[in-house]
Design a protein around this motif. Structure first.
Motif, PDB file in Angstrom:
ATOM      1  N   LEU A 200      23.413 -27.926 -80.382  1.00 20.65           N
ATOM      2  CA  LEU A 200      24.492 -27.036 -80.811  1.00 20.65           C
ATOM      3  C   LEU A 200      24.242 -26.477 -82.207  1.00 20.65           C
ATOM      4  N   SER A 201      23.585 -27.246 -83.059  1.00 22.29           N
ATOM      5  CA  SER A 201      23.343 -26.811 -84.431  1.00 22.29           C
ATOM      6  C   SER A 201      22.462 -25.569 -84.501  1.00 22.29           C
ATOM      7  N   THR A 208      24.465 -24.774 -72.344  1.00 22.11           N
ATOM      8  CA  THR A 208      23.607 -25.850 -71.839  1.00 22.11           C
ATOM      9  C   THR A 208      24.294 -27.203 -71.964  1.00 22.11           C
ATOM     10  N   VAL A 209      24.893 -27.443 -73.130  1.00 21.29           N
ATOM     11  CA  VAL A 209      25.600 -28.707 -73.350  1.00 21.29           C
ATOM     12  C   VAL A 209      26.792 -28.829 -72.397  1.00 21.29           C
ATOM     13  N   GLU A 210      27.520 -27.729 -72.187  1.00 25.29           N
ATOM     14  CA  GLU A 210      28.648 -27.747 -71.254  1.00 25.29           C
ATOM     15  C   GLU A 210      28.192 -28.121 -69.851  1.00 25.29           C
ATOM     16  N   THR A 215      27.936 -31.812 -65.367  1.00 25.42           N
ATOM     17  CA  THR A 215      27.130 -32.441 -64.320  1.00 25.42           C
ATOM     18  C   THR A 215      27.255 -33.953 -64.372  1.00 25.42           C
ATOM     19  N   ILE A 216      27.224 -34.504 -65.579  1.00 28.15           N
ATOM     20  CA  ILE A 216      27.377 -35.964 -65.732  1.00 28.15           C
ATOM     21  C   ILE A 216      28.717 -36.420 -65.178  1.00 28.15           C
ATOM     22  N   TYR A 217      29.791 -35.726 -65.568  1.00 27.24           N
ATOM     23  CA  TYR A 217      31.119 -36.140 -65.135  1.00 27.24           C
ATOM     24  C   TYR A 217      31.310 -35.979 -63.626  1.00 27.24           C
ATOM     25  N   HIS A 242      37.569 -29.413 -68.711  1.00 22.20           N
ATOM     26  CA  HIS A 242      37.394 -28.355 -69.717  1.00 22.20           C
ATOM     27  C   HIS A 242      36.602 -28.943 -70.876  1.00 22.20           C
ATOM     28  N   ILE A 243      35.450 -28.366 -71.161  1.00 19.13           N
ATOM     29  CA  ILE A 243      34.558 -28.873 -72.201  1.00 19.13           C
ATOM     30  C   ILE A 243      34.378 -27.808 -73.265  1.00 19.13           C
ATOM     31  N   SER A 244      34.623 -28.164 -74.514  1.00 18.10           N
ATOM     32  CA  SER A 244      34.470 -27.231 -75.631  1.00 18.10           C
ATOM     33  C   SER A 244      33.598 -27.875 -76.707  1.00 18.10           C
ATOM     34  N   PRO A 245      32.272 -27.779 -76.574  1.00 21.52           N
ATOM     35  CA  PRO A 245      31.367 -28.409 -77.545  1.00 21.52           C
ATOM     36  C   PRO A 245      31.564 -27.928 -78.970  1.00 21.52           C
TER      37      PRO A 245
END
Length: 257
Positions: A200-201, A208-210, A215-217, A242-245
């Motif tokens: 993310l940095s 990609t992180v989302e 997928t993991i969950y 809902h994922i908000s990195p």
């Protein structure tokens, strides 16, 4: 329930950029409500909402950074149904209509009439209480009292924390669980791994992180579903993720069937 006791059960987020007004209204509300959290603008309001999960939001409309309407749109888009009370010097029709579209409960013109504000808070709090009474029934033979509800929310929080560490290799700085009717909401904050934080940095890998997280969950959440089913003696199915990195939080919704 007496009105004073009713308000003492409520947690309110008050969003106002004008410092003097914010302090005055905060002091007034603090004496009458269970907990009052303040925010200086819309972005601060979003962050405080995620952190504290209030019962009601009171917000100004015209603010620097992110306006009250933009804040409300963001929270509604993310699926949050928290009641809003608007306080604004604006009284134009278009602004009022825009807030109606966002399902706003009350619209108060500044300067705030504290008597009317309290009346509105009591009305909304009463509706919340009535909804929570309905939500406490798991089935005809199993009544979920407020005390047991709190215990179950804590138990779900603990088992989700263990699941998170097992599934991702890292826990969360903060996890909140709320049972509403036949829905369980799980909020987790700041639970990214070192690798995800590094990606993310760069400013390029949010999606990609989302996808990785989702997928993991989707492939492991059955563990949590099963454990909650054992706790509630009811079938539980994940409804939404809902994922908000960037904002460092996640929200899982599970249905109690």
């Amino acid at each position: 329930m007496e009105e004073g006791n009713l308000l003492k059960k409520m947690k309110v987020l008050y969003v106002e950029d004008e410092a003097i007004t914010r302090k005055q209204v905060y002091r007034f509300l603090k004496k009458r409500l269970g907990k009052v959290i303040t925010a200086e603008n819309g972005q601060d309001g979003i962050e405080k909402f995620i952190e504290h999960n209030p019962d009601i939001i009171i917000t100004d409309l015209v603010m620097p950074d992110i306006s009250g309407i933009e804040m409300m749109k963001k929270l509604r888009k993310d699926g949050h149904k928290c009641p809003f009370i608007i306080t604004s010097a604006l009284s134009d029709t278009n602004t009022i209509l825009e807030t109606v579209d966002l399902k706003i409960e009350k619209y108060l013109i500044k300067p705030i009439d504290t008597k009317i504000l309290i009346e509105n808070l009591i009305q909304i709090s009463t509706e919340i209480l009535e909804d929570s009474k309905d939500s406490l029934v798991i089935n005809s033979d199993n009544i979920l009292t407020p005390e047991i509800k709190n215990e179950m929310e804590l138990e779900i929080r603990n088992l989700y924390s263990k699941y998170l560490k097992k599934a991702t290799g890292r826990g969360a700085k903060n996890i909140e669980v709320l049972i509403k009717g036949k829905t369980i909401e799980i909020f987790s904050k700041e639970n990214l791994t070192t690798l995800e934080s590094t990606l993310l940095s760069t400013g390029e890998y949010q999606k990609t992180v989302e996808v990785i997280r989702k997928t993991i969950y989707e492939n492991t959440i059955h563990e949590v579903e099963y454990q909650i089913e054992e706790l509630l003696s009811r079938k539980v199915v994940m409804k939404d993720i809902h994922i908000s990195p960037i904002e460092k939080y996640e929200r899982l919704i599970l249905d109690i069937i």
